[in-house]
Enzyme design. Structure first.
Site, PDB file in Angstrom:
ATOM      1  N   HIS A  67       0.922  -1.272  -0.023  1.00 12.30           N
ATOM      2  CA  HIS A  67       0.301   0.102   0.024  1.00 12.30           C
ATOM      3  C   HIS A  67       0.890   1.121  -0.149  1.00 12.30           C
ATOM      4  O   HIS A  67       0.928   1.821  -1.059  1.00 12.30           O
ATOM      5  CB  HIS A  67      -0.674   0.080   1.339  1.00 12.30           C
ATOM      6  CG  HIS A  67      -1.917   1.037   1.211  1.00 12.30           C
ATOM      7  ND1 HIS A  67      -1.898   1.868   2.519  1.00 12.30           N
ATOM      8  CD2 HIS A  67      -2.443   2.063   0.281  1.00 12.30           C
ATOM      9  CE1 HIS A  67      -2.975   2.944   2.132  1.00 12.30           C
ATOM     10  NE2 HIS A  67      -3.024   2.804   0.975  1.00 12.30           N
ATOM     11  N   HIS A 118      -1.663   1.198   7.981  1.00 13.41           N
ATOM     12  CA  HIS A 118      -3.270   1.233   7.893  1.00 13.41           C
ATOM     13  C   HIS A 118      -3.755  -0.007   8.047  1.00 13.41           C
ATOM     14  O   HIS A 118      -4.995  -0.681   7.690  1.00 13.41           O
ATOM     15  CB  HIS A 118      -3.521   1.783   6.732  1.00 13.41           C
ATOM     16  CG  HIS A 118      -3.029   3.071   6.309  1.00 13.41           C
ATOM     17  ND1 HIS A 118      -1.653   2.894   5.380  1.00 13.41           N
ATOM     18  CD2 HIS A 118      -2.898   4.205   6.812  1.00 13.41           C
ATOM     19  CE1 HIS A 118      -1.090   4.191   5.303  1.00 13.41           C
ATOM     20  NE2 HIS A 118      -1.974   4.937   6.196  1.00 13.41           N
TER      21      HIS A 118
HETATM   22 FE1  FES Z   1       0.248  -0.818   4.979  1.00 16.00          FE
HETATM   23 FE2  FES Z   1      -1.171   1.359   4.115  1.00 16.00          FE
HETATM   24  S1  FES Z   1       1.002   1.268   4.283  1.00 16.00           S
HETATM   25  S2  FES Z   1      -1.725  -0.655   4.761  1.00 16.00           S
END
Ligand code: FES
Length: 172
Positions: free
Chosen positions: A102, A121
């Site tokens: 992500h 997140h």
């Molecule tokens: Fe891992 Fe956003 S950086 S869920």
């Protein structure tokens, strides 16, 4: 009039691109996963790096590694059950990037459910299912490193099946 022709030409080229793009997606969609992975790997010349020896691994305890270079942290695991992409006599040795797809946070291993967990997140990735995302914001699964184990038990990483976070190519 001239301007309208340009707009029309542009529209036709856009549509042609869309059709070709859709055809490419459709072709990709019908490829078996193993073939798609082989095709992806064929685009990059991966190094063969020794990560550890089988004797160095403890069941369900992560070992820190880097692959394909020192800037790409990962984890090497002996899961204890035969899994997708697993290497070794028991088919249970796997390796993954620990950079969250992500936004690149460094993830940690949760032994109870054999997932890699992101503190950013809270995305979670299943190490028994080829790094498949089980919850979260990422738009791809976790890059899994392909492994080869020689007769002496030395474990070599020799490829990756997804793009490592922050890279345009896995091998820089
Ligand atoms: Fe891992 Fe956003 S950086 S869920």
């Amino acid at each position: 009039m001239k301007c309208n022709k340009l707009v029309d030409t542009g529209r036709r080229q856009f549509l042609r691109g869309g059709v070709l793009g859709a055809a490419g997606v459709a072709a990709g969609a019908v490829l078996p996963a193993s073939q798609a992975k082989a095709q992806a790997r064929a685009m990059v010349d991966y190094p063969s790096n020794r990560l550890a020896n089988l004797a160095d691994l403890t069941l369900n305890e992560p070992m820190d590694i880097t692959y394909p270079d020192a800037e790409s942290p990962g984890v090497l695991l002996k899961l204890g059950t035969r899994v997708e992409g697993g290497a070794g006599p028991d088919g249970d040795v796997v390796a993954f990037s620990v950079l969250c797809p992500h936004k690149g946070y460094n993830m940690s291993y949760h032994a109870a459910d054999k997932t890699l967990n992101c503190p950013g997140h809270f995305s979670r990735f299943d190490c028994e299912a080829g790094g498949q995302q089980v919850w979260g914001h990422a738009t791809q699964n976790l890059p899994q490193f392909s492994l080869r184990i020689d007769d002496a038990g030395d474990i070599f990483a020799e490829g990756a099946d997804e793009l490592i976070y922050g890279r345009l190519s896995n091998v820089l």
